[in-house]
Design a protein around this motif. Structure first.
Motif, mmCIF file in Angstrom:
data_model
loop_
_atom_site.group_PDB
_atom_site.id
_atom_site.type_symbol
_atom_site.label_atom_id
_atom_site.label_comp_id
_atom_site.label_asym_id
_atom_site.label_seq_id
_atom_site.Cartn_x
_atom_site.Cartn_y
_atom_site.Cartn_z
ATOM 1 N N ARG A 128 0.815 -1.218 0.000
ATOM 2 C CA ARG A 128 0.000 0.000 0.000
ATOM 3 C C ARG A 128 0.853 1.275 0.000
ATOM 4 N NH1 ARG A 128 -5.163 -0.828 2.047
ATOM 5 N NH2 ARG A 128 -5.535 1.299 1.312
ATOM 6 N N ILE A 129 2.156 1.108 0.045
ATOM 7 C CA ILE A 129 3.011 2.265 0.312
ATOM 8 C C ILE A 129 3.020 3.268 -0.845
ATOM 9 C CG2 ILE A 129 5.289 1.471 -0.537
ATOM 10 C CD1 ILE A 129 6.281 2.323 2.353
ATOM 11 N N ALA A 130 2.943 2.775 -2.086
ATOM 12 C CA ALA A 130 2.974 3.687 -3.234
ATOM 13 C C ALA A 130 1.743 4.593 -3.253
ATOM 14 C CB ALA A 130 3.080 2.894 -4.534
ATOM 15 N N GLU A 131 0.578 4.048 -2.956
ATOM 16 C CA GLU A 131 -0.635 4.876 -2.997
ATOM 17 C C GLU A 131 -0.639 5.913 -1.880
ATOM 18 O OE1 GLU A 131 -4.446 2.902 -1.325
ATOM 19 O OE2 GLU A 131 -3.290 1.255 -2.193
ATOM 20 N N VAL A 132 -0.065 5.575 -0.726
ATOM 21 C CA VAL A 132 0.016 6.553 0.360
ATOM 22 C C VAL A 132 0.975 7.678 -0.028
ATOM 23 C CG1 VAL A 132 0.576 6.928 2.790
ATOM 24 C CG2 VAL A 132 -0.548 4.808 2.087
ATOM 25 N N CYS A 133 2.079 7.313 -0.658
ATOM 26 C CA CYS A 133 3.027 8.339 -1.112
ATOM 27 C C CYS A 133 2.388 9.251 -2.155
ATOM 28 C CB CYS A 133 4.281 7.677 -1.684
ATOM 29 S SG CYS A 133 5.342 6.912 -0.437
ATOM 30 N N ARG A 134 1.592 8.682 -3.044
ATOM 31 C CA ARG A 134 0.907 9.508 -4.050
ATOM 32 C C ARG A 134 -0.067 10.473 -3.380
ATOM 33 N NH1 ARG A 134 1.079 4.646 -7.122
ATOM 34 N NH2 ARG A 134 -1.022 4.042 -6.434
ATOM 35 N N LEU A 135 -0.774 9.997 -2.358
ATOM 36 C CA LEU A 135 -1.708 10.869 -1.638
ATOM 37 C C LEU A 135 -0.974 12.039 -1.002
ATOM 38 C CD1 LEU A 135 -4.468 11.559 -0.388
ATOM 39 C CD2 LEU A 135 -3.895 9.999 1.491
ATOM 40 N N VAL A 136 0.152 11.762 -0.364
ATOM 41 C CA VAL A 136 0.925 12.824 0.277
ATOM 42 C C VAL A 136 1.468 13.802 -0.763
ATOM 43 C CG1 VAL A 136 3.033 13.321 1.602
ATOM 44 C CG2 VAL A 136 1.487 11.479 2.331
ATOM 45 N N ALA A 137 1.931 13.274 -1.879
ATOM 46 C CA ALA A 137 2.457 14.140 -2.936
ATOM 47 C C ALA A 137 1.358 15.065 -3.478
ATOM 48 C CB ALA A 137 3.051 13.300 -4.056
ATOM 49 N N GLU A 138 0.184 14.510 -3.719
ATOM 50 C CA GLU A 138 -0.925 15.317 -4.234
ATOM 51 C C GLU A 138 -1.367 16.360 -3.214
ATOM 52 O OE1 GLU A 138 -3.836 12.397 -5.140
ATOM 53 O OE2 GLU A 138 -2.718 11.548 -6.824
ATOM 54 N N SER A 139 -1.421 15.969 -1.950
ATOM 55 C CA SER A 139 -1.895 16.876 -0.905
ATOM 56 C C SER A 139 -0.891 17.979 -0.598
ATOM 57 C CB SER A 139 -2.197 16.086 0.377
ATOM 58 O OG SER A 139 -3.175 15.089 0.150
ATOM 59 N N SER A 140 0.388 17.650 -0.680
ATOM 60 C CA SER A 140 1.438 18.621 -0.349
ATOM 61 C C SER A 140 1.818 19.499 -1.529
ATOM 62 C CB SER A 140 2.690 17.890 0.141
ATOM 63 O OG SER A 140 3.261 17.108 -0.905
ATOM 64 N N GLY A 141 1.555 19.013 -2.744
ATOM 65 C CA GLY A 141 1.993 19.735 -3.927
ATOM 66 C C GLY A 141 3.458 19.503 -4.241
ATOM 67 N N ILE A 142 4.090 18.581 -3.515
ATOM 68 C CA ILE A 142 5.508 18.260 -3.741
ATOM 69 C C ILE A 142 5.567 16.956 -4.529
ATOM 70 C CG2 ILE A 142 7.757 17.853 -2.691
ATOM 71 C CD1 ILE A 142 6.562 20.640 -2.133
ATOM 72 N N ALA A 143 5.895 17.057 -5.805
ATOM 73 C CA ALA A 143 5.889 15.886 -6.687
ATOM 74 C C ALA A 143 6.975 14.882 -6.296
ATOM 75 C CB ALA A 143 6.091 16.326 -8.128
ATOM 76 N N ILE A 144 6.679 13.620 -6.520
ATOM 77 C CA ILE A 144 7.676 12.561 -6.327
ATOM 78 C C ILE A 144 8.571 12.548 -7.559
ATOM 79 C CG2 ILE A 144 8.045 10.082 -6.046
ATOM 80 C CD1 ILE A 144 5.191 9.950 -4.851
ATOM 81 N N ARG A 145 9.866 12.710 -7.373
ATOM 82 C CA ARG A 145 10.747 12.732 -8.541
ATOM 83 C C ARG A 145 10.762 11.350 -9.203
ATOM 84 N NH1 ARG A 145 14.702 12.054 -4.425
ATOM 85 N NH2 ARG A 145 16.261 10.473 -4.994
ATOM 86 N N ALA A 146 10.999 11.331 -10.496
ATOM 87 C CA ALA A 146 10.895 10.082 -11.261
ATOM 88 C C ALA A 146 11.842 9.003 -10.759
ATOM 89 C CB ALA A 146 11.163 10.355 -12.735
ATOM 90 N N ASN A 147 13.031 9.386 -10.306
ATOM 91 C CA ASN A 147 14.002 8.383 -9.862
ATOM 92 C C ASN A 147 14.047 8.225 -8.347
ATOM 93 O OD1 ASN A 147 15.176 10.885 -9.384
ATOM 94 N ND2 ASN A 147 17.252 10.200 -9.878
ATOM 95 N N SER A 148 12.967 8.604 -7.686
ATOM 96 C CA SER A 148 12.905 8.424 -6.239
ATOM 97 C C SER A 148 12.870 6.933 -5.902
ATOM 98 C CB SER A 148 11.656 9.109 -5.680
ATOM 99 O OG SER A 148 11.595 8.976 -4.284
ATOM 100 N N PRO A 149 13.667 6.478 -4.934
ATOM 101 C CA PRO A 149 13.638 5.064 -4.567
ATOM 102 C C PRO A 149 12.247 4.606 -4.146
ATOM 103 C CG PRO A 149 15.552 6.142 -3.587
ATOM 104 C CD PRO A 149 14.690 7.234 -4.179
#
Length: 377
Positions: free
Chosen positions: A259-280
């Motif tokens: 479930r970790i990827a979807e939680v990270c996407r939620l945080v990225a969308e809510s914060s406005g801080i995009a996950i960089r493409a090469n993020s581990p």
């Protein structure tokens, strides 16, 4: 009551809603805070540091909304060693507090403007006051990696005697190294009989490495943020620490890693801080493969170029065509719709694809099909 320590299990307290929210430009709405807390709870995070209750009435109301949403995780508030801060945490309804006190020379002199003993006495009194309110109490030693080790030892002893149920080591400006974390955490675990937690910042890109090193030498609790957001260069990331500890060191956590990827996407969308493409772990390119040599090997055995199965984190691998692609990848992707291609056709198709790549065109399946069909005529 002090949490039991399992030598193989790592407890995670996520501070996305507190330290992550201190990142310039990030301002979670109340609903976003509730949604993120719910997602972290579903992910399996043991504790959620939901804010700094002394920030003001509006913030306490937001925190109370999170607490009232029915979380299974323990809820925490940051607090200075001051009675009003502890009273504010109680008002917010949290389960516990992270009392922070700085005992390094630079903080004592320039921030607190106190002598060491005065600051320590203040922290011990705060512990007793918080316990009297029925709160779980961790004391975090702010700027711990720039504090003399003998001072950390003496402080930890005094704080535990006052009733602290956990001692936290904070690498506040990210100057720690894995070797330093091993030395300090190893000393603290021998000094006091309560769990040790670590909170690492990423100013030198060492937050995850420092967190893992601390766990391997006695820390049983880690403070992290989802996607690593936070002040300056951010914090140790929940997803990176969890994967490194699980895959590389065989430690267990309570996280549902799929479930970790979807939680990270939620945080990225809510914060406005995009996950960089090469993020581990959760970056768009983490399981995306183009290189011809790599793809040729992976079609036989994926572990040649992947350290763990993407399914572990709810992801899937994908092969794409681009400037570095080779015949094996083209045949693999083309075979689904166009059958086998001879060597000359492969060469012409790859040459066209590489030309598009050099022009930075979008190379999608539709473009590839058009190129193949043109070269099959």
């Amino acid at each position: 009551m002090v949490d039991e320590v399992d030598a193989n299990h790592v407890r995670i307290y996520d501070t996305t809603l507190r330290d992550g929210a201190q990142m310039p430009g990030v301002a979670f709405s109340r609903q976003q805070q509730v949604d993120i807390a719910a997602a972290l709870d579903e992910l399996g995070v043991d504790e959620i540091e939901i804010g700094f209750a002394a920030s003001g009435p509006q913030h306490r109301a937001d925190m109370a909304a999170v607490v009232g949403s029915g979380l299974r995780a323990r809820t925490l508030s940051l607090a200075r060693p001051l009675r009003p801060d502890l009273d504010a945490a109680e008002e917010a309804g949290v389960d516990g507090v992270i009392i922070f006190t700085a005992l390094s020379d630079i903080h004592l002199r320039h921030k607190l403007r106190m002598e060491y003993q005065q600051a320590l006495d203040q922290a011990c009194e705060a512990v007793e006051h918080a316990l009297g309110k029925g709160l779980f109490v961790q004391v975090s030693l702010e700027d711990g990696t720039r504090t003399p080790l003998d001072r950390l030892e003496a402080s930890a002893k005094s704080l535990v005697e006052a009733g602290a149920q956990r001692i936290g080591l904070a690498d506040t400006v990210g100057v720690g190294t894995p070797e330093l974390m091993v030395w300090i955490v190893g000393t603290l675990t021998r000094t006091v009989d309560v769990p040790i937690s670590v909170h690492c910042h990423d100013d030198f890109g060492l937050a995850t490495a420092n967190t893992v090193a601390a766990v391997l030498h006695g820390a049983s609790v880690i403070s992290t943020t989802t996607t690593g957001i936070g002040e300056r260069s951010g914090n140790a990331s929940t997803e990176q620490c969890a994967l490194a500890l699980t895959v590389l060191h065989g430690r267990t956590t309570s996280l549902r890693l799929d479930r970790i990827a979807e939680v990270c996407r939620l945080v990225a969308e809510s914060s406005g801080i995009a996950i960089r493409a090469n993020s581990p772990v959760v970056g768009a390119n983490t399981f995306l493969h183009e290189s011809g040599i790599h793809v040729a090997a992976m079609l036989r055995e994926p572990s040649c170029y992947e350290p763990y199965d993407p399914a572990l984190v709810g992801a899937r691998r994908a092969y794409v065509l681009g400037k570095t692609s080779g015949r094996a990848a083209l045949l693999h992707l083309a075979g689904r719709d166009h059958g086998d291609l001879d060597d000359e056709t492969c060469r012409r198709v790859l040459d066209e694809i590489k030309g598009h790549a050099e022009r930075r065109d979008t190379i999608d399946s539709e473009l590839v099909s058009r190129i193949i069909e043109r070269n099959l005529r």
